[in-house]
Design an enzyme around this catalytic site. Structure first.
Site, PDB file in Angstrom:
ATOM      1  N   LYS A  23      85.946  48.122  57.098  1.00 21.79           N
ATOM      2  CA  LYS A  23      84.890  48.181  58.114  1.00 21.79           C
ATOM      3  C   LYS A  23      85.393  48.688  59.464  1.00 21.79           C
ATOM      4  O   LYS A  23      84.612  49.193  60.276  1.00 21.79           O
ATOM      5  CB  LYS A  23      84.265  46.806  58.296  1.00 21.79           C
ATOM      6  CG  LYS A  23      83.556  46.248  57.068  1.00 21.79           C
ATOM      7  CD  LYS A  23      82.158  46.783  56.917  1.00 21.79           C
ATOM      8  CE  LYS A  23      81.370  46.036  55.864  1.00 21.79           C
ATOM      9  NZ  LYS A  23      79.980  46.482  55.763  1.00 21.79           N
TER      10      LYS A  23
ATOM     11  N   SER B 138      78.011  39.359  58.127  1.00 20.95           N
ATOM     12  CA  SER B 138      78.528  38.151  57.501  1.00 20.95           C
ATOM     13  C   SER B 138      80.020  38.005  57.713  1.00 20.95           C
ATOM     14  O   SER B 138      80.631  37.065  57.225  1.00 20.95           O
ATOM     15  CB  SER B 138      78.218  38.151  55.994  1.00 20.95           C
ATOM     16  OG  SER B 138      78.861  39.251  55.370  1.00 20.95           O
TER      17      SER B 138
END
Length: 330
Positions: free
Chosen positions: A69, A94
Site C-alpha cells: 500500500k 482497515s
C-alpha cells in the site's frame, strides 16, 4: 470448482491501446522510487515441489510500513497540488492503507486523517498513530467509513485518498509487478490477492505492458467472493457479510478498478478460511516470512488448483506482513 473467468472471454484480452500507457506506469515508478523500497523476490524449493510450479514471491511485506500500500499512497500524494497538500489528506482503511497514508504523509510533510473501522488489528491501528496521523474510529461497514470520511473533508478541506479505487493508487500498486517482471521476465502469470481491487488492477496493467504472454490472476476468500462474482456477472457485486480472517480483503471493487480487472484479469480463484490459514502457516514455517492472512490467499489459490498452474512459472504478490501476534490462527 470455485474460480471464474469473464463470461465473454477465457483469458485476458487487455490490449496496449486500453487504459494507462506503459509510459504512464514508468513515470509513476520513477516518481515514487525515492520514497519506497524495491522489495526482494523469494523462492522456495519446498513450495515449488508442493505446488508443482516454479513460484516467485514478491515480498511486499518488506515494503516500508509492511505492505504494498505504500506504493499507492506515495503515488497519490505525489500527484497533489501544493494547495491540496496544505489542507492534508484523509482516507478510510482497515489498516494497511491507513498506515501507508500516515507514513507517506509524515515523510512528505503533510497532515493525515485516517478513518478506521472497529475491530482493526491493534498492530495496524497503533502503527497509524505512531506515524502521526489523526485516527477516527467508525463502525465496520462501508457506509460508516464513507460518512466519517466526508465529515472530516467538510471540516478540514482535506483531499480524500481512496484505498483502491483511484487511478494514481492503482498505478503506484502496479510498480510491484513491474519490479517482479523486471527480475523474472518470463513468468507465465502473476497471482495477486483481491479485496478492493487496487492491487489486482495494478497487477493487470503491469502484466499487460511488461509481461510476455503473462496472465494476471486474482485470489479471494470464498467468504467474501464479490470480486469472483463481479467478474463472472459483469457488474460489481457486494457481500452480505465480511467474516474472513483476511481482514485486508473485506472491501469491494470500484468503478475505476473494475473495468481494468474485467479487461486484464484471466480468472479469480476462491479459497476457504482453512486454506488461507494453512498457506499462511506454510509461509511462516517453511520460508520464514512473516505474512498476514491476506498475503497467504495467493499461495492458497495456487495450491488449491494445481491443474491450473502445474509446470508454470508463477509470480505471487505477498501483499503485506502486518500481523497482530496476539491473534495468530495457529
Amino acid at each position: 470448482m470455485h474460480f471464474s473467468t469473464p463470461d465473454n472471454q477465457s483469458s485476458s484480452t487487455w490490449g496496449q491501446d486500453h487504459g494507462p500507457s506503459k509510459s504512464a506506469l514508468l513515470d509513476v515508478a520513477a516518481r515514487i522510487k525515492p520514497w519506497i523500497h524495491r522489495t526482494p523476490v523469494a523462492t522456495s524449493r519446498y513450495l515449488n515441489e508442493l505446488s508443482g510450479a516454479a513460484l516467485y514471491f514478491k515480498c511486499e511485506q518488506l515494503q516500508r510500513m509492511g505492505a504494498f500500500k505504500m506504493r499507492g499512497a506515495v503515488s497519490a500524494i505525489a500527484a497533489l497540488t501544493d494547495q491540496e497538500r496544505a489542507r492534508g489528506v484523509v482516507t478510510h482503511s482497515s489498516g494497511n492503507f491507513g498506515q501507508a497514508v500516515a507514513l507517506a504523509s509524515k515523510i512528505m510533510g503533510i497532515k493525515a486523517y485516517v478513518v478506521m473501522p472497529l475491530g482493526t488489528p491493534k498492530v495496524k491501528r497503533d502503527a497509524v498513530l505512531s506515524y502521526g496521523a489523526e485516527v477516527t474510529d467508525c463502525a465496520p461497514n462501508l457506509w460508516a467509513r464513507e460518512t466519517a470520511t466526508q465529515e472530516i473533508i467538510n471540516k478540514t478541506g482535506a483531499t480524500a485518498l481512496h484505498p483502491s479505487n483511484a487511478m494514481e493508487v492503482i498505478l503506484g500498486n502496479a510498480t510491484a509487478t513491474m519490479e517482479l517482471l523486471e527480475e523474472v521476465p518470463d513468468l507465465n502469470g502473476v497471482m495477486a490477492p483481491v479485496g478492493g481491487g487496487g492491487l489486482l488492477a495494478g497487477t493487470a496493467l503491469a502484466t499487460a505492458h511488461f509481461g510476455h504472454n503473462c496472465h494476471c490472476w486474482g485470489a479471494e476468500p470464498a467468504a467474501v467472493d464479490d470480486a469472483f462474482r463481479s467478474l463472472k456477472m459483469g457488474s460489481i457485486q457486494t457481500n452480505d457479510q465480511t467474516n474472513t480472517i483476511a481482514d485486508g480483503l473485506k472491501t469491494q471493487l470500484g468503478s475505476i478498478n473494475f473495468p481494468i480487472i474485467q479487461n486484464g484479469v484471466a480468472s479469480i480463484f476462491c479459497v476457504d478460511e482453512s486454506e488461507i490459514i494453512a498457506s499462511m502457516r506454510l509461509l511462516w514455517e517453511r520460508t520464514k516470512m512473516v505474512v498476514e492472512p491476506s498475503s497467504a490467499v495467493a499461495l492458497a489459490a495456487v495450491l488449491k488448483y494445481p491443474a491450473q498452474f502445474s509446470g508454470k512459472k508463477i509470480g505471487l504478490i505477498l501483499s503485506g506482513g502486518n500481523v497482530d501476534l496476539s491473534q495468530l490462527p495457529f
